[in-house]
Design an enzyme around this catalytic site. Structure first.
Site, mmCIF file in Angstrom:
data_model
loop_
_atom_site.group_PDB
_atom_site.id
_atom_site.type_symbol
_atom_site.label_atom_id
_atom_site.label_comp_id
_atom_site.label_asym_id
_atom_site.label_seq_id
_atom_site.Cartn_x
_atom_site.Cartn_y
_atom_site.Cartn_z
ATOM 1 N N GLU A 1 8.559 -2.447 -7.099
ATOM 2 C CA GLU A 1 7.405 -2.526 -6.202
ATOM 3 C C GLU A 1 6.408 -3.586 -6.640
ATOM 4 O O GLU A 1 5.862 -4.324 -5.814
ATOM 5 C CB GLU A 1 6.715 -1.165 -6.150
ATOM 6 C CG GLU A 1 5.491 -1.126 -5.249
ATOM 7 C CD GLU A 1 4.848 0.241 -5.229
ATOM 8 O OE1 GLU A 1 3.655 0.318 -4.922
ATOM 9 O OE2 GLU A 1 5.534 1.227 -5.516
ATOM 10 N N ASP A 2 6.160 -3.706 -7.941
ATOM 11 C CA ASP A 2 5.042 -4.528 -8.418
ATOM 12 C C ASP A 2 5.451 -5.781 -9.178
ATOM 13 O O ASP A 2 4.594 -6.554 -9.609
ATOM 14 C CB ASP A 2 4.137 -3.685 -9.336
ATOM 15 C CG ASP A 2 3.478 -2.538 -8.584
ATOM 16 O OD1 ASP A 2 3.322 -2.652 -7.350
ATOM 17 O OD2 ASP A 2 3.141 -1.523 -9.215
#
Length: 771
Positions: free
Chosen positions: A119-120
């Protein structure tokens, strides 16, 4: 200090908005023995410390895989910081520490370390799968949020994320456990977030979704801490007030707690229980506030702020200890619950009872009696099954979730809900459950939320039984479908072949599964009405132009109309989002440039007024009539623009207009010369300076309630229809049949009114009246 002052995972509660250093994933102080793993402060956990904790309960763990996951996570998050300024790796390491405290397997620990990488950071799922295998990659994918969704609102995005989580956890429940550990650490550090609206949004989401989810899989420690942390953020003043009262009681009652603990221990040993461990605790601040709100009572009126947990070696010992407690103290009526013989849906087992201490104390206390294994399941829920091997494993070691009935119910809600917001609403209904337990005639135990009805019971047994339900017997007696079920009721559902849900059921069902299924049926009925209306409108429009309006022609125009299927096109026309002429012009673009020639029909005299009814004249917008011919609409079928129509010549009365399917036409079958081919003049209707209205007749079956007539007229009015006549043709104790004449513009308008009435409360059936 009062023992068990915080009774939650982590360190003692922080003052509102003040920073704190949270501890590990176990309950804090209690008097006596607590079988939970020892607390370890999260900040003290390094990768080496994490591995030591895993080896403490799994000596054969693949620690090399954990070390590799830590290194990948640290490298991926190297340039990132948390809101408190610490390196980002502290968060995944803390999440993995929480999972280790729950004694999870190596795949879950690795997922905790890697859960934010996709996600990051720039790490991709195929890379994770290549390094850690398909199981860890699938778990990380299940936890990953849908950050790139371009949706219209934060709430819709939240719902979409939750939809994905439900699908993922239905395949592997570890997805949910990792997600809860992630949310738990985020809530522990929420006070570092500067924006108030962001803190409250995260706290609200935690309270609405994640705390109930933790409760549904039996992770009571996690649920309690999530609720308390959210409560501190959402209701800081109420939280501070309750904490102040608890602090006062701790100072007043510390000696009482120890005295009662020793007394309970002595009673159980004297009754023959071979060994016993007693701990004292107090309710959490949120639990106290919630009970005060639910019962509308003051703090002083609560009877179970002080509670004791008695751990005994066997199930038989639980009942022996219960007898000892009931023999020594007066029992509080209605406070005994046996969750051992009838466990909760999440596997929770324990005996609960409320008693009053003898004079001079005269205090009310709650006593929970269970075995050590029951206690571990009660505190850690599904996570405890990894220790006791009670959940079972499927292919490749994946934990089964088929025993978790509520997960399957969430999947059915997901299937039946039409929109993300609706799914989120129905899911909340499914998660918040103060349960009652009912039985089928064959003895099957069905857990339901308090306030559930036979319709909820029917849907809990099977969706098709719910759809075809027509009646119910409760304990052998025929009862209304809105009857509220009680603990121990035996419920027999009566079904009918071809039966369908009633839209009125939505007013009293309480389970999300039932509501989602009913709404799906109502939506399907509305769609069917719009499809029929749209198909009829398009057929008329193409016939008026003298053009081919076949499905092949319409399918070629779908792309230009931005409709994925032909049925969607009919719905758009039927509900008024598209006009029939727009579709004609999309199918034949040349009509947009070419002017239309004059029609070879007699000109019609100007209208004297907007309304046309059975007493009208040749001022109607019809083609195929001679000039000055008296014309009437038939009162038996009430034709509307959009209907196929024919004219019947009546001596001395002119021409009567009927729908092509009117049953009255059968009486003229022997005199075909009286039939006249006529149609609506759609061009004249479209260019009319005033809106032409017609009377449509609707047949309604509705509940026999005082407000039902107001509901009918108000609903018709909201859809721009005017009720001009209403007749109750049959009235019974619980329902009535009504005929309604409504002024509408055309068939599409009537279909809109019918769809609105079908979705209104108290209305069972709505159809266009037939001759």
């Amino acid at each position: 200090m009062w023992p068990g002052a915080d009774d939650r995972i982590g360190a003692p509660g922080r003052p509102s908005r003040a920073p704190r250093a949270p501890d590990g994933p176990v309950i804090g102080q209690t008097v006596g023995h607590d079988p939970s793993p020892p607390a370890v402060p999260e900040r003290a956990i390094s990768c080496a410390g994490l591995i030591r904790r895993v080896r403490s309960y799994d000596p054969n763990a693949d620690t090399a895989l954990i070390e590799r996951a830590f290194e990948v996570a640290r490298a991926s998050h190297a340039d990132q910081k948390r809101d408190n300024g610490e390196p980002y790796i502290t968060h995944p390491l803390a999440v993995a520490g929480i999972l280790a405290g729950l004694r999870l397997d190596v795949a879950s620990i690795c997922t905790g370390l890697l859960h934010d990488t996709v996600e990051d950071t720039g790490l991709k799922l195929p890379q994770l799968e290549a390094q850690f295998g398909p199981t860890v990659a699938a778990l990380v994918d299940g936890v990953t949020k849908l950050t790139r969704l371009e949706l219209q609102s934060d709430r819709t995005k939240q719902a979409e994320n939750f939809r994905k989580l439900v699908l993922a956890m239905s395949r592997d429940i570890r997805v949910l456990i990792v997600k809860l550990a992630d949310r738990l650490h985020n809530m522990r550090t929420l006070h570092y977030v500067k924006a108030l609206d962001r803190r409250q949004r995260i706290a609200g989401e935690t309270m609405d979704i994640y705390a109930p989810l933790a409760g549904r899989i039996g992770m009571d420690k996690v649920k309690t801490e999530l609720q308390n942390l959210s409560f501190q953020e959402l209701e800081p003043e109420h939280n501070a007030t309750i904490q102040a009262r608890l602090n006062y009681l701790r100072g007043q009652g510390a000696d009482v707690i120890e005295e009662v603990r020793r007394e309970l221990t002595r009673l159980c040993l004297e009754a023959g229980v071979p060994s016993v461990e007693v701990t004292g605790r107090e309710k959490s601040s949120f639990s106290i506030w919630e009970k005060m709100q639910r019962r509308s009572i003051a703090f002083e009126q609560l009877s179970d702020i002080m509670a004791f947990r008695v751990l005994v070696p066997s199930k038989e010992s639980c009942y022996i200890a219960l007898g000892a407690v009931h023999s020594a103290y007066p029992v509080i009526t209605g406070r005994f619950k046996d969750y051992i013989s009838t466990p909760k849906a999440n596997g929770y087992q324990s005996l609960h009872t409320g008693v009053t201490l003898r004079e001079p104390r005269n205090q009310k206390i709650e006593v929970q009696i269970r075995t050590a294994e029951m206690h571990d399941v009660a505190e850690n829920g599904v996570a405890a099954h990894w220790s006791y091997k009670g959940l079972g494993e499927g292919e490749e070691g994946t934990p089964k979730v088929k025993r978790l009935r509520w997960v399957q119910d969430l999947l059915e809600i997901l299937e039946n809900s039409q929109a993300p917001d609706e799914f989120l609403e129905n899911t909340k209904l499914e998660l918040y459950q103060d349960q009652v337990f009912c039985f089928s005639p064959k003895g099957q135990l069905i857990p339901l939320p308090r306030g559930a009805t036979p319709v909820d019971f029917a849907y809990a047994v099977h969706s098709q039984i719910g759809d075809s339900c027509v009646g119910a017997k409760v304990n052998g007696r025929l009862m209304p479908l809105r009857h509220e079920l009680q603990n121990g009721d035996q419920v027999e559902i009566m079904t009918a072949r071809g039966g369908t849900p009633s839209p009125s059921w939505e007013r009293f069902v309480v389970t999300g599964k039932a509501r989602a299924r009913i709404r799906r049926y109502v939506t399907a009925q509305q769609r069917e009405t719009h499809v029929d209306a749209g198909r009829a409108s398009l057929a008329k429009a193409f016939r008026q132009e003298g053009l081919d309006g076949s499905e092949k022609v319409l399918e070629a125009a779908l792309k230009g109309m931005k409709c994925p299927t032909l049925a969607d096109l009919y719905v758009s026309v039927g509900n008024g989002n598209l006009g029939p002429r727009e579709v004609v012009q999309a199918a034949y673009p040349e009509l947009r440039q070419a002017g239309r020639g004059p029609r070879m029909i007699p000109s019609l005299p100007p209208r004297s007024g907007p309304r046309q009814d059975a007493a009208g004249t040749s001022g109607m917008s019809l083609v195929g009539l001679g000039s000055g011919v008296a014309t009437h609409f038939a009162g038996c079928c009430h034709p509307l623009p959009g209907d196929r129509i024919v004219g019947i010549v009546a001596t001395g009365k002119g021409i009567t207009v009927h729908t092509a399917g009117c049953q009255t036409l059968e009486s003229f079958a022997a005199t075909p010369e009286r039939f006249i081919d006529i149609d609506w003049d759609y061009d004249a209707i479209a260019r009319g300076s005033k809106v032409e209205t017609h009377v449509g007749r609707i047949s309604v079956i509705a509940a026999n309630e005082p407000s039902i007539l107001a509901t009918l007229t108000n609903t018709a009015s909201r859809h721009d229809g005017s009720v001009v006549n209403l007749k109750i043709v049959n009235r019974q104790l619980d329902f009535m049949e009504i005929l309604i004449d409504v002024e509408v513009r055309d068939l599409r308008h009537l279909s809109s009114v019918i769809a609105g009435l079908r979705s209104a409360g108290g209305i069972t059936q709505v159809e266009r009246a037939k001759a």
